[in-house]
Write a protein that holds these residues in place. Sequence first.
Motif, PDB file in Angstrom:
ATOM      1  N   ARG A  60      13.625 -21.174 -54.735  1.00  0.00           N
ATOM      2  CA  ARG A  60      14.434 -21.376 -53.533  1.00  0.00           C
ATOM      3  C   ARG A  60      15.914 -21.462 -53.902  1.00  0.00           C
ATOM      4  O   ARG A  60      16.280 -22.060 -54.898  1.00  0.00           O
ATOM      5  N   PHE A  82      17.870 -20.780 -45.611  1.00  0.00           N
ATOM      6  CA  PHE A  82      16.845 -20.138 -44.813  1.00  0.00           C
ATOM      7  C   PHE A  82      17.341 -18.742 -44.469  1.00  0.00           C
ATOM      8  O   PHE A  82      18.545 -18.513 -44.364  1.00  0.00           O
ATOM      9  N   VAL A 120      10.598 -15.681 -39.818  1.00  0.00           N
ATOM     10  CA  VAL A 120       9.799 -16.105 -40.962  1.00  0.00           C
ATOM     11  C   VAL A 120       9.021 -17.377 -40.694  1.00  0.00           C
ATOM     12  O   VAL A 120       8.314 -17.858 -41.558  1.00  0.00           O
ATOM     13  N   THR A 121       9.149 -17.946 -39.499  1.00  0.00           N
ATOM     14  CA  THR A 121       8.335 -19.106 -39.163  1.00  0.00           C
ATOM     15  C   THR A 121       6.924 -18.617 -38.868  1.00  0.00           C
ATOM     16  O   THR A 121       6.720 -17.813 -37.962  1.00  0.00           O
ATOM     17  N   SER A 169      15.627 -17.121 -38.928  1.00  0.00           N
ATOM     18  CA  SER A 169      14.542 -18.004 -39.360  1.00  0.00           C
ATOM     19  C   SER A 169      13.329 -17.935 -38.442  1.00  0.00           C
ATOM     20  O   SER A 169      12.234 -18.246 -38.854  1.00  0.00           O
ATOM     21  N   GLN A 170      13.496 -17.524 -37.186  1.00  0.00           N
ATOM     22  CA  GLN A 170      12.350 -17.376 -36.282  1.00  0.00           C
ATOM     23  C   GLN A 170      11.397 -16.309 -36.816  1.00  0.00           C
ATOM     24  O   GLN A 170      10.198 -16.409 -36.658  1.00  0.00           O
ATOM     25  N   GLN A 224       3.191 -25.143 -38.383  1.00  0.00           N
ATOM     26  CA  GLN A 224       4.263 -24.202 -38.654  1.00  0.00           C
ATOM     27  C   GLN A 224       4.689 -24.333 -40.101  1.00  0.00           C
ATOM     28  O   GLN A 224       4.686 -25.422 -40.662  1.00  0.00           O
ATOM     29  N   ARG A 225       5.041 -23.221 -40.687  1.00  0.00           N
ATOM     30  CA  ARG A 225       5.553 -23.214 -42.044  1.00  0.00           C
ATOM     31  C   ARG A 225       6.819 -22.361 -42.042  1.00  0.00           C
ATOM     32  O   ARG A 225       6.858 -21.311 -41.411  1.00  0.00           O
ATOM     33  N   ARG A 226       7.831 -22.787 -42.739  1.00  0.00           N
ATOM     34  CA  ARG A 226       9.109 -22.110 -42.695  1.00  0.00           C
ATOM     35  C   ARG A 226       9.371 -21.391 -44.003  1.00  0.00           C
ATOM     36  O   ARG A 226       9.036 -21.882 -45.077  1.00  0.00           O
ATOM     37  N   GLY A 227       9.983 -20.225 -43.916  1.00  0.00           N
ATOM     38  CA  GLY A 227      10.311 -19.458 -45.109  1.00  0.00           C
ATOM     39  C   GLY A 227      11.688 -19.831 -45.633  1.00  0.00           C
ATOM     40  O   GLY A 227      12.537 -20.333 -44.899  1.00  0.00           O
ATOM     41  N   TYR A 228      11.899 -19.626 -46.906  1.00  0.00           N
ATOM     42  CA  TYR A 228      13.171 -19.925 -47.553  1.00  0.00           C
ATOM     43  C   TYR A 228      13.725 -18.666 -48.195  1.00  0.00           C
ATOM     44  O   TYR A 228      12.982 -17.746 -48.525  1.00  0.00           O
TER      45      TYR A 228
END
Length: 66
Positions: free
Chosen positions: A44, A54, A61-62, A58-59, A32-36
């Motif tokens: 950022r 975030f 952009v995961t 956030s779901q 998984q990679r998370r967006g900022y």
Amino acid sequence: MTKPKTLDQLPHFHVLCPIRPIEQNGKWGLKQRRGYELDEDGNRIRDQNGEFLFPENSQAVTIVYG
């Protein structure tokens, strides 16, 4: 016993800790990679406490990839 001359002559080892989940069947789960939140220059954004922001959802952009 002589002293090592450089750091690469010192005995050492590296420990890698994967952060991927392990499934019930014992296999690796998906990465998984998370967006900022980013500013107009692509940097950022931090909040008043210095933590990275975030996106609200956030779901969305995961990114899950395997």
